[in-house]
Design an enzyme around this catalytic site. Structure first.
Site, PDB file in Angstrom:
ATOM      1  N   GLU A 198       0.735  -1.006   0.054  1.00 33.57           N
ATOM      2  CA  GLU A 198      -0.009  -0.078  -0.069  1.00 33.57           C
ATOM      3  C   GLU A 198       0.822   1.166  -0.056  1.00 33.57           C
ATOM      4  OE1 GLU A 198      -3.271  -0.070   2.645  1.00 33.57           O
ATOM      5  OE2 GLU A 198      -4.209  -2.024   1.808  1.00 33.57           O
ATOM      6  N   GLU A 323      -5.155  -8.494  -0.821  1.00 39.61           N
ATOM      7  CA  GLU A 323      -5.855  -8.416   0.493  1.00 39.61           C
ATOM      8  C   GLU A 323      -7.348  -8.286  -0.186  1.00 39.61           C
ATOM      9  OE1 GLU A 323      -4.632  -5.399   3.119  1.00 39.61           O
ATOM     10  OE2 GLU A 323      -2.585  -6.048   2.818  1.00 39.61           O
TER      11      GLU A 323
HETATM   12  O1  AHR Z   1      -5.307  -6.074   6.678  1.00 39.41           O
HETATM   13  C1  AHR Z   1      -5.192  -4.962   7.568  1.00 39.41           C
HETATM   14  C2  AHR Z   1      -4.621  -3.876   6.694  1.00 39.41           C
HETATM   15  O2  AHR Z   1      -5.250  -3.488   5.570  1.00 39.41           O
HETATM   16  C3  AHR Z   1      -3.402  -4.128   6.216  1.00 39.41           C
HETATM   17  O3  AHR Z   1      -2.262  -4.060   6.889  1.00 39.41           O
HETATM   18  C4  AHR Z   1      -3.134  -3.108   5.128  1.00 39.41           C
HETATM   19  O4  AHR Z   1      -2.462  -3.351   4.100  1.00 39.41           O
HETATM   20  C5  AHR Z   1      -4.646  -2.814   4.593  1.00 39.41           C
HETATM   21  O5  AHR Z   1      -4.882  -1.399   4.861  1.00 39.41           O
END
Ligand code: AHR
Length: 519
Positions: A198, A323
């Site tokens: 990110e 994610e």
């Molecule tokens: O999964 C939780 C958080 O969500 C992670 O650390 C980040 O990459 C995302 O914003």
């Protein structure tokens, strides 16, 4: 309405609002086994572990001296549950944590390792007891491929370069010898590396052009130290619908990466600042909204893939859904920074829909990682000290793992919508594949919590003699397992499928996930 979609069938036809115990609605389906599609990469079934809340500490790692039964510090109940799941890869150490992680603090005698503050997740003190050796040995123990995220945000190129040498070099080199000094002779097989996490947000708030330059800089120094290990480099990709990010990365980085990481979470309310929605106390409005927002993944994958197609028509670069999963308000009384949430039948549907979307885009989506493996967000496992339970999401991953590395098969469908509050989504989602042994599997998700579906499937190119299956459903939309009732929801044998010559009928219960094997 008739539509042709490879693998995933989003079923649509106008129907009035659902009512309790409404008669089953007809769905027609055609499976053509003579026209194989792409292989469903097993890495679509991946997981994510971060130094966040109780994911690592208590979830995976309790230490050798813990009264909780363990093997070399890893809890035995978790090891057993993950073995059944067939986890292809595990991402670590974050997440946002990755961009403030300094790997050298996590090697050597544990009592001598320096501590740090986990600024993103609850401001707790991280003692670094779970580091490179603990993570990579855990993966090795379970036959999981490690996927390590390098620190681009607050680290240095030298630090990243040395870490890769430490993990993967078999030479008599400074970092490989440091590893040997810490008790590990052979290098580990770390095939997947992310260059930052990110970077548009917690990883450094960079612009896409600035990150692209940084990617190239880091990537130059991430070396392949062994002939037998070609490292797959995964670039930080877009946040949800940030198509500009994908465009800039594809244009400026292109072939220097093997994967581009997309992040998308399902929030029932869609609101990052206020209440995201409750994990277990919700009505049909939030059930519907959650599934509808989950299906937005289809648009994201389609549109990011279209940009990637422009620069990479041969589909050499994978779209990595790094994610994904549901994100609710935390459970009452828990640390808001620990992101601990329960998981219900609704989450099972979310998992099934997302996995079907990834199957349908298997030509471009080469990896995905649900967030996160234990005790954080849409987990497959929850622990409470010495107790452990598996969630409905776990069951979907276990039921669907027959699709891993199987060949996708095309489907054609005609079916109804599920309507709620004047909005509608396709009621049923289906996916099919043929595994390496030639067995065909079909998976179904019925999103409608009130109405069953009767699926009539015409089979071409396959003449099964028997059909076997399992179903995951429950009396209520919010049914979930607890430490007091750990099997409130679990898959059971499915008796609703019948074969005739050239066809298959499936009586799909309302709010259910089904897996079938044609034999
Ligand atoms: O999964 C939780 C958080 O969500 C992670 O650390 C980040 O990459 C995302 O914003």
């Amino acid at each position: 309405m008739t539509s042709k979609l490879p693998l995933m069938l989003l079923l649509s036809a106008a129907l009035a609002g659902a009512a309790t115990a409404a008669p089953a609605r007809p769905v027609s389906l055609t499976l053509d086994a003579t026209k194989p599609g792409p292989v469903i990469n097993k890495h679509i079934y991946g997981h994510f572990s971060e130094h966040l809340g109780r994911c690592i500490y208590e979830g995976i790692w309790v230490g050798e001296n813990s009264p909780i039964p363990n093997t070399k510090g890893y809890r035995n109940d978790v090891l057993a549950a993950l073995r059944t799941l067939k986890v292809p890869q595990l991402r670590w150490p974050g997440g946002c944590f990755a961009d403030e992680y300094h790997w050298k603090d996590g090697i050597g005698p544990r009592e001598k390792r320096p501590s740090m503050i986990n600024t993103h997740w609850g401001g707790v003190v991280e003692n670094n007891h779970f580091g490179t050796h603990e993570f990579l040995d855990f993966c090795e123990l379970l036959g999981i491929e490690p996927y390590v995220c390098l620190n681009v945000g607050s680290g240095s190129v030298q630090e990243a370069m040395e870490w890769v040498e430490y993990m993967t070099s078999d030479a008599s080199s400074p970092m490989a010898n440091l590893r040997r000094a810490h008790g590990r002779d052979k290098p580990w097989n770390v095939r997947y590396l992310a260059i930052g996490n990110e970077s548009w947000g917690c990883g450094g708030n960079m612009t896409p052009a600035y990150y692209a330059d940084n990617y190239k800089r880091y990537n130059t120094f991430v070396k392949n130290y062994r002939r037998d290990l070609r490292i797959q480099r995964i670039a930080c990709g877009p946040n949800e619908g940030n198509y500009e990010w994908t465009e800039v990365l594809m244009k400026n980085v292109g072939n220097r990466m093997h994967g581009l990481a997309l992040h998308y979470y399902t929030l029932p309310t869609g609101n990052w600042r206020g209440s995201k929605g409750h994990a277990t106390q919700f009505g049909e409005d939030m059930w519907f909204a959650t599934l509808q927002r989950t299906l937005h993944m289809e648009e994201l994958v389609t549109r990011h893939s279209a940009i990637m197609d422009k620069y990479d028509p041969q589909k050499r670069i994978g779209l990595v859904v790094d994610e994904w999963g549901t994100w609710y308000d935390v459970e009452a009384g828990t640390n808001p920074g620990f992101l601990y949430q329960q998981s219900t039948l609704r989450d099972a549907l979310v998992a099934a829909l997302n996995l079907h979307i990834f199957h349908a885009h298997a030509d471009r989506v080469t990896m995905a990682n649900i967030a996160q493996i234990i005790n954080v967000l849409q987990s497959v496992i929850l622990t409470d000290k010495e107790k452990m339970i598996v969630t409905p999401t776990y069951h979907v991953f276990e039921m669907f793992n027959v699709h891993q590395d199987a060949t996708a098969l095309p489907l054609e469908v005609q079916s109804p919508d599920y309507e709620f509050g004047g909005k509608k989504i396709p009621a049923v989602s289906v996916s099919a594949s043929r595994d390496k042994a030639g067995k065909i599997h079909l998976s179904f998700a019925n999103c409608d919590p009130n109405t069953a579906a009767t699926v009539t499937c015409t089979l071409t190119g396959v003449t099964p003699k028997a059909v076997r299956g399992r179903v995951l459903t429950a009396p209520a939309i919010n049914t979930h397992n607890t430490f007091a009732a750990p099997t409130a929801i679990q898959p059971v044998p499915f008796t609703g499928a019948t074969l005739a010559v050239g066809s298959l009928q499936v009586d799909l219960p309302a709010k259910s996930v089904v897996i079938l094997a044609l034999e």
